[in-house]
Write an enzyme that holds these catalytic residues in place. Structure first.
Site, PDB file in Angstrom:
ATOM      1  N   THR A 119       0.826  -1.204   0.000  1.00 51.03           N
ATOM      2  CA  THR A 119       0.000   0.000   0.000  1.00 51.03           C
ATOM      3  C   THR A 119       0.865   1.260   0.000  1.00 51.03           C
ATOM      4  OG1 THR A 119      -1.580  -1.217   1.382  1.00 51.03           O
ATOM      5  CG2 THR A 119      -1.945   1.132   1.162  1.00 51.03           C
ATOM      6  N   ARG A 161       7.810  -2.714   2.743  1.00 46.82           N
ATOM      7  CA  ARG A 161       7.845  -2.715   4.198  1.00 46.82           C
ATOM      8  C   ARG A 161       8.133  -4.126   4.699  1.00 46.82           C
ATOM      9  NH1 ARG A 161       3.178   1.040   6.857  1.00 46.82           N
ATOM     10  NH2 ARG A 161       3.720   2.474   5.194  1.00 46.82           N
ATOM     11  N   SER A 186       6.289   3.951   8.503  1.00 47.83           N
ATOM     12  CA  SER A 186       5.137   4.711   8.962  1.00 47.83           C
ATOM     13  C   SER A 186       4.665   4.358  10.372  1.00 47.83           C
ATOM     14  CB  SER A 186       4.013   4.535   7.952  1.00 47.83           C
ATOM     15  OG  SER A 186       2.972   5.395   8.265  1.00 47.83           O
ATOM     16  N   HIS A 187       3.456   3.825  10.467  1.00 46.91           N
ATOM     17  CA  HIS A 187       2.863   3.567  11.779  1.00 46.91           C
ATOM     18  C   HIS A 187       3.338   2.247  12.385  1.00 46.91           C
ATOM     19  CE1 HIS A 187       0.476   1.554   8.753  1.00 46.91           C
ATOM     20  NE2 HIS A 187       0.106   0.693   9.682  1.00 46.91           N
ATOM     21  N   LYS A 191      10.055   4.046   0.522  1.00 45.25           N
ATOM     22  CA  LYS A 191       9.009   4.507  -0.401  1.00 45.25           C
ATOM     23  C   LYS A 191       9.651   5.416  -1.443  1.00 45.25           C
ATOM     24  CE  LYS A 191       6.652   6.649   3.092  1.00 45.25           C
ATOM     25  NZ  LYS A 191       5.482   7.296   3.743  1.00 45.25           N
ATOM     26  N   ASP A 202       1.751   9.966  13.499  1.00 52.30           N
ATOM     27  CA  ASP A 202       2.382   8.644  13.467  1.00 52.30           C
ATOM     28  C   ASP A 202       3.883   8.731  13.174  1.00 52.30           C
ATOM     29  OD1 ASP A 202       2.246   9.337  10.794  1.00 52.30           O
ATOM     30  OD2 ASP A 202       1.902   7.298  10.112  1.00 52.30           O
ATOM     31  N   ASP A 206       5.873   8.597  10.600  1.00 51.22           N
ATOM     32  CA  ASP A 206       6.425   9.461   9.552  1.00 51.22           C
ATOM     33  C   ASP A 206       5.642  10.759   9.378  1.00 51.22           C
ATOM     34  OD1 ASP A 206       4.235   8.066   8.562  1.00 51.22           O
ATOM     35  OD2 ASP A 206       4.991   8.049   6.512  1.00 51.22           O
ATOM     36  N   ASP A 245       2.417  11.485   8.729  1.00 58.91           N
ATOM     37  CA  ASP A 245       1.341  11.736   7.772  1.00 58.91           C
ATOM     38  C   ASP A 245      -0.054  11.450   8.329  1.00 58.91           C
ATOM     39  OD1 ASP A 245       1.700   9.015   7.739  1.00 58.91           O
ATOM     40  OD2 ASP A 245       2.026   8.837   5.573  1.00 58.91           O
ATOM     41  N   ARG A 246      -0.134  10.793   9.483  1.00 66.01           N
ATOM     42  CA  ARG A 246      -1.456  10.535  10.064  1.00 66.01           C
ATOM     43  C   ARG A 246      -1.756  11.517  11.191  1.00 66.01           C
ATOM     44  NH1 ARG A 246      -2.654   4.115  10.375  1.00 66.01           N
ATOM     45  NH2 ARG A 246      -1.768   3.587   8.360  1.00 66.01           N
ATOM     46  N   THR A 302      -7.630   2.148  -1.312  1.00 59.77           N
ATOM     47  CA  THR A 302      -6.818   2.502  -0.157  1.00 59.77           C
ATOM     48  C   THR A 302      -5.382   2.839  -0.568  1.00 59.77           C
ATOM     49  OG1 THR A 302      -8.145   1.182   1.335  1.00 59.77           O
ATOM     50  CG2 THR A 302      -5.857   1.548   1.980  1.00 59.77           C
ATOM     51  N   GLU A 346      -9.901   6.595   6.261  1.00 60.41           N
ATOM     52  CA  GLU A 346     -10.396   6.237   7.590  1.00 60.41           C
ATOM     53  C   GLU A 346      -9.257   5.908   8.552  1.00 60.41           C
ATOM     54  OE1 GLU A 346      -9.658   3.009   8.549  1.00 60.41           O
ATOM     55  OE2 GLU A 346      -8.800   2.722   6.543  1.00 60.41           O
ATOM     56  N   LYS A 364      -0.709  12.507   2.664  1.00 56.13           N
ATOM     57  CA  LYS A 364      -1.502  12.900   3.811  1.00 56.13           C
ATOM     58  C   LYS A 364      -0.576  13.624   4.782  1.00 56.13           C
ATOM     59  CE  LYS A 364      -1.424   8.135   5.704  1.00 56.13           C
ATOM     60  NZ  LYS A 364      -0.922   7.284   4.620  1.00 56.13           N
ATOM     61  N   ARG A 418      -8.856  -6.450   7.671  1.00 58.86           N
ATOM     62  CA  ARG A 418      -9.541  -5.247   8.142  1.00 58.86           C
ATOM     63  C   ARG A 418     -11.015  -5.358   7.759  1.00 58.86           C
ATOM     64  NH1 ARG A 418      -5.165  -2.434   9.610  1.00 58.86           N
ATOM     65  NH2 ARG A 418      -3.456  -2.011   8.157  1.00 58.86           N
TER      66      ARG A 418
HETATM   67  C1  VG1 Z   1      -2.895   1.298   5.782  1.00 56.54           C
HETATM   68  C2  VG1 Z   1      -4.158   2.131   5.778  1.00 56.54           C
HETATM   69  C3  VG1 Z   1      -4.191   3.014   4.552  1.00 56.54           C
HETATM   70  C4  VG1 Z   1      -2.923   3.876   4.501  1.00 56.54           C
HETATM   71  C5  VG1 Z   1      -1.701   2.988   4.576  1.00 56.54           C
HETATM   72  C6  VG1 Z   1      -0.416   3.764   4.674  1.00 56.54           C
HETATM   73  O1  VG1 Z   1      -2.874   0.447   4.648  1.00 56.54           O
HETATM   74  O2  VG1 Z   1      -5.293   1.317   5.827  1.00 56.54           O
HETATM   75  O3  VG1 Z   1      -5.343   3.815   4.593  1.00 56.54           O
HETATM   76  O4  VG1 Z   1      -2.871   4.607   3.319  1.00 56.54           O
HETATM   77  O5  VG1 Z   1      -1.768   2.151   5.738  1.00 56.54           O
HETATM   78  O6  VG1 Z   1      -0.430   4.608   5.780  1.00 56.54           O
HETATM   79  P1  VG1 Z   1      -3.294  -1.105   4.708  1.00 56.54           P
HETATM   80  O7  VG1 Z   1      -3.021  -1.639   3.353  1.00 56.54           O
HETATM   81  O8  VG1 Z   1      -2.464  -1.715   5.794  1.00 56.54           O
HETATM   82  O9  VG1 Z   1      -4.740  -1.128   5.080  1.00 56.54           O
HETATM   83  V1  VG1 Z   1       1.007   5.025   6.530  1.00 56.54           V
HETATM   84  O10 VG1 Z   1       0.694   6.272   7.559  1.00 56.54           O
HETATM   85  O11 VG1 Z   1       1.403   3.506   7.239  1.00 56.54           O
HETATM   86  O12 VG1 Z   1       2.070   5.278   5.301  1.00 56.54           O
HETATM   87 CO    CO Z   2       2.341   7.190   8.109  1.00 60.35          CO
END
Ligand code: VG1
Ligand code: CO
Length: 543
Positions: free
Chosen positions: A18, A22, A113-114, A126, A277, A279, A281-282, A344, A364, A376, A496
């Site tokens: 996504t 990772r 990221s998170h 990325k 979060d 990085d 962006d959240r 997504t 979301e 974001k 999910r």
């Molecule tokens: C998750 C979220 C998605 C977001 C992605 C990257 O992806 O659901 O909405 O864009 O993380 O966010 P997934 O495929 O695990 O549902 V970040 O802040 O981790 O770059």
């Molecule tokens: Co992030």
């Protein structure tokens, strides 16, 4: 300095998900794993010679090592210049802005990221294109294809580059400029928001707590919220980025930012609480005694954006990812502007933003942003909330209630089943997909079904298609259940389940969310056999 060409053999698992590639840190630490991916990336970017590349990361463990590798490889691959954040730090939205601001060819952002960090945590790479946005699938597919046949990579022999001091230096024929990661971003924020009005609000006693979770937004939030906006010192907590995020999980949700949530629900609550979060962006938004779901936050920000100077001319349109609640759709409808539903991942918003068809986007999963960058942006969402609070002079709770009283409320929750057996999760999705025609024809649980499909997206700008983006079951009363497998997890599979029910403007808006959705939650479990197939009694995380 001579360019070295080093022989290597492919890895079979370098397919970006996504949001980039990772994996566990230990996985990235295999010999040549990082080099293979970065070379595959460079091999997939025609025209990069002599161009400028931005490099930075969220400061997590292994960031420092990979930055050095990436800079050496950039020099060996003919890039003209690299712009890197001091100490190797750049938030994801910060990097997006730097790419755009300095008209760079693209950027490499090192982050998972998170996901948790540290030697046993996760790492990620990325790539963002020249518009500042996550590489579209066209590029990530090419990188993956290249990674399967790579035989060599290029680097230069040079000692580690000193990233601690601002200024420029040379690596082979390439220039490296170390910049302040915060300055340009803070200046951009100042053009979008009424900093005087927000500063005045802080002077008159407005209180806030921002939890940077020991991740990348610490220096940004300190400089902007405490520095330029004059909030008292201590407003920003956990502000020093740490390689392991202080042992925490830098995901600003009600589980991992529970302390912040408890503070806002308690007797000593400040007026406003927020977090971001790994990085940056959240965003998590909590008012005193009022948690704002990300889907509601998107809708409320869209409905009130005109109160901030950067959006005073109104919005061109709104986009949301498919599993995000339809709350924003009602705002778009009332404003008479375009509304788009995308798969997504932020990469799907890029074309709509570039084409000027949408101004605000959201997911979301606590991501909101606008056309100011192509990612974001956690701090942006916090500042837009602050600007709205300063203008409306109401509490978060009052603003949320007034919104529901106007548009109705979309009760909404996401249930995550993390690290479940990958084969079981795949079989669950396959078998559910097979049932869709029958569900569409006969309804489900005595409810009329108006839509049962596996979401496919046709990009209205470039005509590209993305299929298999999540199973959605839509009911006649506007309720919805969506099932997806995560594309960011690193172990097993994460299922999910997204559940939504609409309550009209004159309905009941103060019910507990899980209780208001209980029927649909039970229905989701029954139709997908979640408990029996995953062996789990309950979700790992409920947001
Ligand atoms: C998750 C979220 C998605 C977001 C992605 C990257 O992806 O659901 O909405 O864009 O993380 O966010 P997934 O495929 O695990 O549902 V970040 O802040 O981790 O770059
Ligand atoms: Co992030």
């Amino acid at each position: 300095m001579t360019i070295k060409t080093i022989a290597t053999t492919p890895f079979s698992d370098q397919k970006p998900g996504t949001s980039g590639l990772r994996k566990r840190v230990t996985h990235f630490q295999q010999p040549n794993y990082v080099e293979n991916f970065i070379q595959s990336l460079f091999d997939s970017l025609p025209g990069k010679e002599g161009q400028t590349l931005v490099i930075g990361g969220d400061g997590r463990y292994f960031n420092d090592t990979v930055i050095q590798i990436a800079i050496r490889m950039a020099a060996a691959n003919g890039l003209g210049k690299v712009i890197v954040g001091q100490g190797g730090i750049l938030s994801t939205p910060g990097a997006s802005h730097i790419i755009r601001h300095y008209k760079a060819f693209g950027g490499i952002v090192l982050s998972a990221s998170h996901n948790p960090g540290g030697p046993d945590g996760d790492f990620g790479i990325k790539y963002n294109a020249s518009n500042g946005g996550p590489a579209p699938e066209k590029i990530t597919d090419a990188v993956f294809a290249r990674s399967l046949e790579i035989t060599e990579y290029k680097s230069v022999d040079t000692p580690d580059i000193d990233l601690s001091r601002l200024g420029t230096l040379d690596v082979a024929d390439m220039e490296v400029e170390v910049i302040d990661p915060v300055a340009d971003y803070a200046a951009l924020m100042e053009t979008l928001f009424d900093f005087d009005a927000i500063a005045q609000m802080f002077r008159s006693g407005f209180s806030m707590r921002f939890d940077a979770m020991h991740a990348v937004t610490g220096p940004y939030a300190k400089a902007i919220i405490e520095g330029r906006l004059g909030a008292p010192e201590g407003t920003v907590i956990n502000a020093t980025p740490l390689p392991d995020f202080g042992g925490g999980h830098p995901d600003p949700n009600l589980v991992h930012a529970k302390d912040l949530h408890d503070l806002l629900m308690g007797p000593d609550a400040p007026d406003f609480g927020a977090a971001s979060d790994g990085d940056g962006d959240r965003n998590l938004i909590i008012g005193r005694n009022r948690f704002v779901t990300p889907s509601d936050s998107l809708a409320i920000l869209a409905a009130n954006a005109h109160l901030a100077p950067g959006y005073s001319r109104g919005l061109a349109g709104i986009a949301r990812s498919m599993p995000t609640s339809a709350a924003a759709d009602r705002v778009a409808q009332r404003l008479g502007i375009e509304m788009h539903e995308t798969p997504t991942g932020w990469k799907f918003f890029g074309n709509l933003l570039d084409a000027g068809r949408v101004t605000i986007c959201g997911e979301e999963s606590a991501g909101t942003g606008s056309d100011h960058v192509r990612e974001k942006d956690g701090l942006w969402a916090v500042l837009l909330w602050l600007n709205i609070l300063a203008v409306r002079k109401q509490s978060v709770d009052e603003i949320v209630r007034a919104h529901w009283a106007t548009y109705g409320r979309n009760y909404y929750s996401r249930h995550d089943y993390e690290e479940v057996d990958a084969d079981a999760a795949k079989a669950l999705m396959t078998d559910l997909r097979a049932k869709l025609p029958q569900i569409e024809a006969n309804g489900l649980g005595g409810r009329e079904v108006i839509l049962a499909d596996d979401f496919a997206y046709n990009d209205p700008v470039d005509g590209s298609t993305a299929t298999g983006q999540g199973i959605r079951i839509g009911f006649a009363d506007g309720s919805r259940i969506v099932f997806r497998l995560s594309g960011t997890g690193t172990v097993g599979a994460t299922l999910r389940v997204y559940i939504e029910r609409y309550e009209p403007a004159d309905g009941t808006h103060d019910r507990d969310t899980q209780e208001a959705l209980a029927d649909l939650i039970a229905l989701a479990d029954a139709v997908a056999e979640i408990k029996s197939r995953t062996g789990r009694d309950a979700p790992t995380v409920i947001t």
